[in-house]
Design a protein around this motif. Structure first.
Motif, mmCIF file in Angstrom:
data_model
loop_
_atom_site.group_PDB
_atom_site.id
_atom_site.type_symbol
_atom_site.label_atom_id
_atom_site.label_comp_id
_atom_site.label_asym_id
_atom_site.label_seq_id
_atom_site.Cartn_x
_atom_site.Cartn_y
_atom_site.Cartn_z
ATOM 1 N N THR A 76 0.825 -1.206 0.000
ATOM 2 C CA THR A 76 0.000 0.000 0.000
ATOM 3 C C THR A 76 0.859 1.256 0.000
ATOM 4 O O THR A 76 0.599 2.212 -0.741
ATOM 5 N N GLY A 77 1.897 1.262 0.830
ATOM 6 C CA GLY A 77 2.760 2.432 0.906
ATOM 7 C C GLY A 77 3.516 2.700 -0.381
ATOM 8 O O GLY A 77 3.527 3.838 -0.886
ATOM 9 N N LEU A 78 4.134 1.679 -0.939
ATOM 10 C CA LEU A 78 4.934 1.853 -2.152
ATOM 11 C C LEU A 78 4.067 2.217 -3.353
ATOM 12 O O LEU A 78 4.358 3.165 -4.092
ATOM 13 N N HIS A 79 2.987 1.455 -3.561
ATOM 14 C CA HIS A 79 2.136 1.705 -4.723
ATOM 15 C C HIS A 79 1.372 3.010 -4.584
ATOM 16 O O HIS A 79 1.113 3.702 -5.586
ATOM 17 N N GLY A 80 1.011 3.388 -3.349
ATOM 18 C CA GLY A 80 0.333 4.663 -3.149
ATOM 19 C C GLY A 80 1.216 5.841 -3.544
ATOM 20 O O GLY A 80 0.757 6.778 -4.198
ATOM 21 N N ALA A 81 2.476 5.769 -3.160
ATOM 22 C CA ALA A 81 3.414 6.843 -3.523
ATOM 23 C C ALA A 81 3.613 6.912 -5.035
ATOM 24 O O ALA A 81 3.593 7.992 -5.628
ATOM 25 N N LEU A 82 3.782 5.756 -5.672
ATOM 26 C CA LEU A 82 4.007 5.730 -7.117
ATOM 27 C C LEU A 82 2.796 6.246 -7.883
ATOM 28 O O LEU A 82 2.937 6.944 -8.890
ATOM 29 N N THR A 83 1.607 5.903 -7.403
ATOM 30 C CA THR A 83 0.387 6.412 -8.044
ATOM 31 C C THR A 83 0.317 7.926 -7.921
ATOM 32 O O THR A 83 0.005 8.636 -8.894
ATOM 33 N N ASN A 84 0.619 8.445 -6.745
ATOM 34 C CA ASN A 84 0.601 9.890 -6.511
ATOM 35 C C ASN A 84 1.589 10.599 -7.417
ATOM 36 O O ASN A 84 1.252 11.615 -8.045
ATOM 37 N N TRP A 85 2.801 10.085 -7.529
ATOM 38 C CA TRP A 85 3.822 10.729 -8.358
ATOM 39 C C TRP A 85 3.471 10.642 -9.840
ATOM 40 O O TRP A 85 3.705 11.581 -10.594
ATOM 41 N N SER A 86 2.900 9.513 -10.254
ATOM 42 C CA SER A 86 2.498 9.384 -11.656
ATOM 43 C C SER A 86 1.434 10.414 -12.002
ATOM 44 O O SER A 86 1.507 11.078 -13.049
ATOM 45 N N LEU A 87 0.452 10.583 -11.139
ATOM 46 C CA LEU A 87 -0.627 11.537 -11.399
ATOM 47 C C LEU A 87 -0.103 12.972 -11.401
ATOM 48 O O LEU A 87 -0.569 13.809 -12.181
ATOM 49 N N ARG A 88 0.862 13.276 -10.540
ATOM 50 C CA ARG A 88 1.448 14.619 -10.535
ATOM 51 C C ARG A 88 2.128 14.919 -11.870
ATOM 52 O O ARG A 88 2.159 16.067 -12.316
ATOM 53 N N LEU A 89 2.656 13.851 -12.484
ATOM 54 C CA LEU A 89 3.340 14.020 -13.768
ATOM 55 C C LEU A 89 2.382 13.934 -14.943
ATOM 56 O O LEU A 89 2.789 14.121 -16.101
ATOM 57 N N GLY A 90 1.111 13.626 -14.654
ATOM 58 C CA GLY A 90 0.156 13.475 -15.742
ATOM 59 C C GLY A 90 0.290 12.157 -16.470
ATOM 60 O O GLY A 90 -0.140 12.024 -17.629
ATOM 61 N N ILE A 91 0.876 11.163 -15.803
ATOM 62 C CA ILE A 91 1.071 9.830 -16.379
ATOM 63 C C ILE A 91 0.057 8.878 -15.764
ATOM 64 O O ILE A 91 -0.196 8.917 -14.559
ATOM 65 N N GLU A 92 -0.515 8.017 -16.581
ATOM 66 C CA GLU A 92 -1.452 7.022 -16.073
ATOM 67 C C GLU A 92 -0.680 6.006 -15.225
ATOM 68 O O GLU A 92 0.264 5.371 -15.698
ATOM 69 N N PRO A 93 -1.046 5.823 -13.950
ATOM 70 C CA PRO A 93 -0.345 4.841 -13.106
ATOM 71 C C PRO A 93 -0.556 3.419 -13.637
ATOM 72 O O PRO A 93 -1.536 3.148 -14.338
ATOM 73 N N LEU A 94 0.338 2.528 -13.289
ATOM 74 C CA LEU A 94 0.151 1.130 -13.652
ATOM 75 C C LEU A 94 -1.073 0.587 -12.922
ATOM 76 O O LEU A 94 -1.274 0.870 -11.735
ATOM 77 N N ASP A 95 -1.895 -0.169 -13.642
ATOM 78 C CA ASP A 95 -3.075 -0.744 -13.007
ATOM 79 C C ASP A 95 -2.677 -2.023 -12.270
ATOM 80 O O ASP A 95 -1.544 -2.497 -12.400
ATOM 81 N N PRO A 96 -3.593 -2.599 -11.455
ATOM 82 C CA PRO A 96 -3.234 -3.790 -10.659
ATOM 83 C C PRO A 96 -2.718 -4.949 -11.481
ATOM 84 O O PRO A 96 -1.807 -5.665 -11.056
ATOM 85 N N VAL A 97 -3.279 -5.166 -12.679
ATOM 86 C CA VAL A 97 -2.820 -6.278 -13.520
ATOM 87 C C VAL A 97 -1.390 -6.032 -13.994
ATOM 88 O O VAL A 97 -0.542 -6.919 -13.969
ATOM 89 N N GLN A 98 -1.096 -4.800 -14.424
ATOM 90 C CA GLN A 98 0.262 -4.471 -14.861
ATOM 91 C C GLN A 98 1.251 -4.617 -13.711
ATOM 92 O O GLN A 98 2.374 -5.103 -13.906
ATOM 93 N N LEU A 99 0.828 -4.222 -12.514
ATOM 94 C CA LEU A 99 1.702 -4.343 -11.348
ATOM 95 C C LEU A 99 2.007 -5.805 -11.041
ATOM 96 O O LEU A 99 3.129 -6.163 -10.693
ATOM 97 N N LYS A 100 0.991 -6.682 -11.171
ATOM 98 C CA LYS A 100 1.209 -8.096 -10.908
ATOM 99 C C LYS A 100 2.184 -8.697 -11.912
ATOM 100 O O LYS A 100 3.047 -9.507 -11.565
#
Length: 338
Positions: A76-100
């Protein structure tokens, strides 16, 4: 925000780091520290976020059930941070399937005496169905009498296996899972654990000693298999079966062992995209017309089976039964007669 190549690279490095940590082998490097420092410098990450990511990256846990809270907190901590940073950059975060899929690159390959346990997210619960129905469905005969066996099979429990010998299809009862030896934190040998799943993409390497020999291939009769769905600690049980089929054949391998006698393992492949939210992996299901091919063909002819059954052929039955409590009773809506 304008995204330069170094910023994209830093984010990718940290996605890889999170995947490696989720695979159970956290390794903090200077490259990770530099990537975090760059994102802070660019205003993408706050200093406290970078510090928390660095801390979470070092969290250690095992695949044991009691460690699910630590795994959940880290993920939760790692993926939450990465999602936040991706959105700040205007990049679509990796979805759960891509992460797996990314995480699977870092899961340990099972080797005897390697000290690496099995990822418990693989399929480890299924219903074999009624024995007499299995005999009729597979036109198999028993060489000797066996106990009925459990209605739901877990690793290291007895399940039914169909194999061929001297041109005759026979039904046997074997232990689910090849024994693999693990080591404790101090290097001490532990009791063997059952390896109940075999990755299809490893049939030509680790599993080749059995997969390349048709005598060690088998069909695993199954009526349904279960997957854990939801957040760690609150996972519920979802059952999957093949529509309009009382039984199906799961591709398997088997061998004799000194520890548990005859054992078998089920072959897994990538799940259908439509079902990947349930689990990114699924059993390799062999249609009746292909049973002989799986049991007899050369290894190089088997790779056409490295695909899931189409999602529209699968019946999905979600339940509210907690995964940790749902291992002994089949849901009424599954339609399996015992």
């Amino acid at each position: 925000m304008r995204i330069d190549r170094l910023t994209r690279l830093a984010l990718r490095v940290l996605y890889d780091a999170a995947a490696e940590a989720e695979g159970g082998a956290p390794q903090r490097t200077w490259g990770h520290r530099l990537a975090l420092a760059w994102l802070v410098e660019r205003g993408v990450a706050d200093q406290w976020q970078a510090a928390a990511f660095w801390r979470d990256l070092a969290m250690e846990w095992s695949w044991q059930e009691h460690d699910h809270i630590a795994r959940y907190e880290q993920t939760t901590g790692l993926h939450g941070a990465l999602t936040n940073w991706s959105l700040r950059l205007g990049i679509e975060p990796l979805d759960p399937v891509q992460l797996k899929h990314l995480t699977r690159r870092y899961l340990p390959d099972l080797e005897h005496d390697s000290g690496t346990p099995q990822n418990p997210s693989m399929c480890n619960r299924y219903s074999p169905g009624d024995r007499q129905r299995i005999e009729h469905h597979f036109s198999a005969r028993r060489l000797r009498e066996f106990n009925a066996g459990p209605p739901i099979v877990h690793p290291r429990e007895p399940g039914w296996v169909v194999r061929e010998t001297e041109g005759t299809r026979i039904l046997e009862q074997m232990t689910w899972g090849f024994p693999v030896y693990l080591r404790g934190k101090s290097g001490q040998p532990l009791k063997p654990k059952p390896t109940n799943n075999a990755r299809f993409d490893k049939l030509g390497s680790y599993w080749k000693r059995w997969a390349a020999n048709p005598e060690h291939r088998c069909l695993i009769p199954a009526a349904a298999f279960a997957e854990a769905v939801g957040p760690a600690g609150a996972m519920t049980t979802t059952w999957l079966s093949v529509k309009d089929e009382p039984l199906f054949a799961w591709a398997g391998l088997w061998r004799e062992t000194d520890e548990w006698g005859a054992c078998y393992t089920g072959v897994m492949t990538d799940n259908a995209v439509e079902l990947a939210a349930i689990h990114d992996r699924c059993p390799v299901i062999i249609d009746r017309q292909d049973w002989a091919t799986w049991l007899h063909a050369p290894l190089e002819d088997l790779y056409r089976f490295d695909r899931p059954l189409p999602a529209d052929r699968m019946q999905v039955l979600p339940t509210s039964v907690l995964w940790k409590a749902g291992g002994n009773e089949l849901p009424a809506g599954l339609g399996i007669s015992s």
